[in-house]
Motif scaffolding. Structure first.
Motif, PDB file in Angstrom:
ATOM      1  N   UNK A   1       3.413   5.851  -2.720  1.00 53.16           N
ATOM      2  CA  UNK A   1       4.677   6.555  -2.958  1.00 53.16           C
ATOM      3  C   UNK A   1       4.954   6.693  -4.452  1.00 53.16           C
ATOM      4  N   UNK A   2       4.753   5.609  -5.224  1.00 49.35           N
ATOM      5  CA  UNK A   2       5.003   5.662  -6.666  1.00 49.35           C
ATOM      6  C   UNK A   2       3.998   6.570  -7.369  1.00 49.35           C
ATOM      7  N   UNK A   3       2.766   6.597  -6.879  1.00 53.96           N
ATOM      8  CA  UNK A   3       1.779   7.510  -7.448  1.00 53.96           C
ATOM      9  C   UNK A   3       2.230   8.953  -7.264  1.00 53.96           C
ATOM     10  N   UNK A   4       2.711   9.279  -6.072  1.00 55.72           N
ATOM     11  CA  UNK A   4       3.224  10.642  -5.818  1.00 55.72           C
ATOM     12  C   UNK A   4       4.439  10.926  -6.684  1.00 55.72           C
ATOM     13  N   UNK A   5       5.313   9.927  -6.825  1.00 58.50           N
ATOM     14  CA  UNK A   5       6.534  10.093  -7.621  1.00 58.50           C
ATOM     15  C   UNK A   5       6.192  10.389  -9.084  1.00 58.50           C
ATOM     16  N   UNK A   6       5.211   9.700  -9.627  1.00 61.22           N
ATOM     17  CA  UNK A   6       4.802   9.926 -11.011  1.00 61.22           C
ATOM     18  C   UNK A   6       4.249  11.340 -11.200  1.00 61.22           C
TER      19      UNK A   6
ATOM     20  N   UNK B   1       0.826  -1.211   0.000  1.00 59.04           N
ATOM     21  CA  UNK B   1       0.000   0.000   0.000  1.00 59.04           C
ATOM     22  C   UNK B   1       0.859   1.260   0.000  1.00 59.04           C
ATOM     23  N   UNK B   2       1.869   1.269   0.873  1.00 61.77           N
ATOM     24  CA  UNK B   2       2.712   2.468   0.967  1.00 61.77           C
ATOM     25  C   UNK B   2       3.532   2.673  -0.300  1.00 61.77           C
TER      26      UNK B   2
ATOM     27  N   UNK C   1      -4.085   9.640 -16.870  1.00 59.35           N
ATOM     28  CA  UNK C   1      -3.534   8.348 -16.466  1.00 59.35           C
ATOM     29  C   UNK C   1      -3.125   8.353 -14.999  1.00 59.35           C
ATOM     30  N   UNK C   2      -2.494   9.427 -14.564  1.00 65.22           N
ATOM     31  CA  UNK C   2      -2.031   9.499 -13.176  1.00 65.22           C
ATOM     32  C   UNK C   2      -3.189   9.621 -12.194  1.00 65.22           C
ATOM     33  N   UNK C   3      -4.292  10.190 -12.643  1.00 67.41           N
ATOM     34  CA  UNK C   3      -5.489  10.218 -11.803  1.00 67.41           C
ATOM     35  C   UNK C   3      -5.958   8.795 -11.526  1.00 67.41           C
ATOM     36  N   UNK C   4      -5.889   7.936 -12.545  1.00 63.23           N
ATOM     37  CA  UNK C   4      -6.265   6.527 -12.363  1.00 63.23           C
ATOM     38  C   UNK C   4      -5.236   5.803 -11.483  1.00 63.23           C
ATOM     39  N   UNK C   5      -3.957   6.080 -11.684  1.00 68.52           N
ATOM     40  CA  UNK C   5      -2.930   5.483 -10.816  1.00 68.52           C
ATOM     41  C   UNK C   5      -3.207   5.832  -9.357  1.00 68.52           C
ATOM     42  N   UNK C   6      -3.468   7.096  -9.125  1.00 65.15           N
ATOM     43  CA  UNK C   6      -3.730   7.544  -7.758  1.00 65.15           C
ATOM     44  C   UNK C   6      -5.001   6.887  -7.204  1.00 65.15           C
TER      45      UNK C   6
END
Length: 265
Positions: free
Chosen positions: A163-168, A158-159, A228-233
């Motif tokens: 973290x990767x979502x924020x990084x992207x 989960x973390x 795309x990043x909205x979906x990742x998040x």
């Protein structure tokens, strides 16, 4: 450092007029300017060149490969030539046939989930076919894995996803969305997602499913990246909250967006 020196372009193998299905070495070609490569580098270079050429169809299935021709062409030892053939045989691209020797295997025998085979196909003339195959696999597997991740994912999973979502997002806002750093973060996100499912079959597919992330596609428009990043998040937050249906829904929308971008059905 001899291991990182660039390799000169290799000449394709030539077909012998006397025996059209037997391959002979092209004129000798040093693997590296200024001296021999380290054995590991020689072996890796021979495997890479031959793998790319097999995928490109430089020589067809059934063509005979001799160790002697490899020694002459690449100026390597018999041991290096033999180990290179064993590597390609382990990938289903070379097979040993009684009374014939080593031959190029039919495409149907290739180990298509091997990340190196995927990489060669993505870099060659069959790129579109490979993208279509990977996309079909991703559509079938990843949304289900996201749902399972919400149920089975550990705190580490989960973390890492958050973290990767924020990084992207950070890379995108810094103008680095179409870079290798972005692709690496994306690959880690999707690898973690598959591992969070706790399904060993999905986990085994992770190297194949994320291999495409390491290969640049055409530049993506900023609006599409942000969507795309909205979906990742959304995926990361849903998995963190233990919401399986939401995680699956966000993932289905993400893979549909990717499918539309790369233009495959």
């Amino acid at each position: 450092d001899t291991a990182t020196d660039p390799l000169p372009t290799m000449k394709a193998w030539e077909v012998s007029p006397a025996c059209p299905r037997r391959l002979i070495a092209a004129p000798a070609n040093r693997m590296r300017q200024g001296g021999p490569l380290l054995p590991k580098s020689m072996y890796a270079a021979v495997v890479d060149v031959l793998g790319r050429e097999i995928v490109a169809g430089t020589f067809p299935a059934g063509s005979v490969v001799s160790l002697a021709s490899l020694e002459e062409r690449f100026e390597v030892s018999r041991t290096v030539a033999r180990e290179a053939m064993r590597s390609l045989e382990s990938k289903g691209m070379i097979e040993a046939r009684r009374r014939v020797g080593l031959i190029v295997a039919d495409r149907a025998r290739w180990h298509v989930l091997d990340p190196q085979v995927i990489g060669w196909r993505l870099a060659g003339p069959t790129r579109e076919d490979q993208m279509r195959s990977l996309m079909g696999l991703r559509i079938a597997v990843e949304p289900v894995a996201a749902h399972l991740g919400a149920l089975n994912g550990t705190e580490h999973h989960r973390s890492t996803l958050l973290e990767m979502s924020r990084r992207l997002w950070e890379l995108t806002r810094s103008g680095l969305a179409n870079t290798q750093a972005f692709r690496d973060a994306d690959a880690r996100f999707h690898t973690t997602l598959l591992h969070s499912s706790a399904n060993e079959m999905f986990i085994a597919l992770a190297p194949a499913l994320v291999a495409v992330a390491s290969h640049p596609t055409r530049t993506v428009a900023s609006a599409r990246i942000e969507r795309s990043l909205t979906f990742h998040e959304g995926i990361a937050r849903a998995i963190a909250a233990g919401d399986g249906p939401a995680a699956e829904d966000h993932c289905r929308q993400l893979v549909a967006l990717v499918r539309d971008h790369i233009g495959v059905e």
